[in-house]
Scaffold this motif. Structure first.
Motif, PDB file in Angstrom:
ATOM      1  N   ASN A  18       0.780  -1.210  -0.042  1.00 22.66           N
ATOM      2  CA  ASN A  18       0.055  -0.024  -0.087  1.00 22.66           C
ATOM      3  C   ASN A  18       0.980   1.156   0.023  1.00 22.66           C
ATOM      4  O   ASN A  18       0.670   2.271  -0.849  1.00 22.66           O
ATOM      5  CB  ASN A  18      -0.865  -0.003   1.390  1.00 22.66           C
ATOM      6  CG  ASN A  18      -2.210  -0.861   1.051  1.00 22.66           C
ATOM      7  OD1 ASN A  18      -3.173  -0.547   0.289  1.00 22.66           O
ATOM      8  ND2 ASN A  18      -2.095  -2.031   1.580  1.00 22.66           N
ATOM      9  N   TYR A  41      -6.609   8.013  -2.475  1.00 20.65           N
ATOM     10  CA  TYR A  41      -5.844   6.889  -1.881  1.00 20.65           C
ATOM     11  C   TYR A  41      -6.885   6.161  -1.112  1.00 20.65           C
ATOM     12  O   TYR A  41      -7.673   7.039  -0.408  1.00 20.65           O
ATOM     13  CB  TYR A  41      -4.650   7.450  -0.904  1.00 20.65           C
ATOM     14  CG  TYR A  41      -4.290   6.358  -0.132  1.00 20.65           C
ATOM     15  CD1 TYR A  41      -3.376   5.371  -0.558  1.00 20.65           C
ATOM     16  CD2 TYR A  41      -4.588   6.384   1.302  1.00 20.65           C
ATOM     17  CE1 TYR A  41      -2.811   4.345   0.220  1.00 20.65           C
ATOM     18  CE2 TYR A  41      -4.019   5.282   1.980  1.00 20.65           C
ATOM     19  CZ  TYR A  41      -3.310   4.120   1.599  1.00 20.65           C
ATOM     20  OH  TYR A  41      -2.734   3.230   2.165  1.00 20.65           O
ATOM     21  N   PRO A  47      -6.762   2.607   1.275  1.00 20.83           N
ATOM     22  CA  PRO A  47      -6.347   1.553   1.779  1.00 20.83           C
ATOM     23  C   PRO A  47      -6.804   0.124   1.471  1.00 20.83           C
ATOM     24  O   PRO A  47      -8.031  -0.128   1.545  1.00 20.83           O
ATOM     25  CB  PRO A  47      -6.097   1.601   3.263  1.00 20.83           C
ATOM     26  CG  PRO A  47      -6.303   3.220   3.352  1.00 20.83           C
ATOM     27  CD  PRO A  47      -7.452   3.587   2.346  1.00 20.83           C
ATOM     28  N   GLN A  48      -6.057  -0.678   1.192  1.00 21.26           N
ATOM     29  CA  GLN A  48      -6.324  -1.997   0.780  1.00 21.26           C
ATOM     30  C   GLN A  48      -6.378  -3.125   1.822  1.00 21.26           C
ATOM     31  O   GLN A  48      -5.335  -3.767   1.925  1.00 21.26           O
ATOM     32  CB  GLN A  48      -5.618  -2.742  -0.639  1.00 21.26           C
ATOM     33  CG  GLN A  48      -5.462  -1.560  -1.958  1.00 21.26           C
ATOM     34  CD  GLN A  48      -7.068  -1.384  -2.339  1.00 21.26           C
ATOM     35  OE1 GLN A  48      -7.833  -2.254  -2.489  1.00 21.26           O
ATOM     36  NE2 GLN A  48      -7.330  -0.389  -2.661  1.00 21.26           N
TER      37      GLN A  48
END
Length: 286
Positions: A132, A147, A149-150
């Motif tokens: 990330n 952006y 977050p994964q």
């Protein structure tokens, strides 16, 4: 008594004749003949240096009392290691050397799950967090990038890495157990030793995934390739002695399968560093 004296003088005469014939001859006293003789047994060198060193290593290895598989003590023993042992095994996984079997020279019949568990946990964190972060660094500043977050990658990476560290050793251990019954030249480690060597072999991926934060694709591939080779050689050097006396095609196929699965893991680690970003509203509508 006279006859005994004559017999003794006759023996002295024979001894004098023998010394006159061979002046350098040595004689033994009755006390020396009665003394027990000691034979010296010289052991020849082992034809296979690795096997001889392996036997010596096993004899020097500490013998632990084995508990039942279903008892708590059995699993407690697997976490009973000190820091120096764990660091030594991690260093050995970074520097694989031909002729230095990781299991025999570093585990020494004392496998642990402490190191493999935390190595896998650390690798899961570095793969997802650095993945990330690398995406954010590469895409930061672009107006059409938002952006996101994964977090789902943590779950995916955890399942993949822990499955590789447990299911692959289980399959390999079962296969070698079967081949051991088919071919007399095949041997294998215990299941925990197999899991342990796989777990420690992943330690080389931790610094490589951290360095993948550098936003250069060629550099990332080189770093992961180096880690894959170091980690893979640990496995090859560990399991080659057990399969080399098997059928040639089976031995080559076994090692090829170990290497292929290891390459797939490296590709999976690299996949987490691919660009995975979300565009702004205008880009999505278009």
């Amino acid at each position: 008594m006279a006859s005994a004296d004559q017999l003794q003088f006759q023996e002295f005469d024979e001894a004098e004749d023998l010394l006159a014939t061979t002046p350098n001859a040595t004689t033994k006293s009755v006390s020396e003949e009665a003394r027990p003789q000691h034979a010296t047994l010289q052991m020849g060198g082992d034809s296979d240096g690795e096997e001889g060193e392996t036997d010596q290593t096993e004899l020097l290895a500490p013998q632990k009392k084995t508990s039942g598989f279903w008892t708590f003590q059995y699993y407690q023993d697997l976490f009973d290691v000190d820091t120096s042992q764990v660091l030594d095994r991690i260093r050995a996984s970074f520097i694989p050397m031909p002729g230095r079997n990781f299991v025999r020279h570093h585990l020494r019949n004392n496998p642990d799950l402490y190191g493999p568990f935390w190595i896998c946990a650390t690798l899961v964190i570095t793969v997802t967090v650095v993945g990330n972060l690398a995406t954010f660094i590469q895409m930061h500043g672009k107006p059409d990038y938002n952006y996101s977050p994964q977090f789902h990658k943590v779950t995916v990476a955890g399942i993949v890495i822990y499955s590789y560290a447990w299911l692959v050793p289980l399959a390999l251990w079962g296969f070698l157990q079967w081949r051991k019954g088919v071919s007399s030249g095949v041997s294998t480690y215990s299941f925990m030793e197999t899991v342990c060597v796989y777990g420690y072999s992943l330690s080389a991926y931790i610094p490589s995934t951290v360095l993948c934060v550098v936003p250069y694709e060629i550099f990332r591939w080189i770093i992961l390739l180096v880690a894959m080779c170091l980690s893979g050689f640990v496995l090859i050097f560990a399991f080659w002695p057990h399969v080399r006396r098997d059928n040639k095609m089976v031995a080559i196929g076994t090692l090829a399968s170990i290497a292929l699965l290891h390459v797939l893991l490296a590709v999976g680690c690299k996949g987490t560093h691919q660009q995975d970003f979300t565009f702004g509203p205008k880009e999505r509508l278009s």
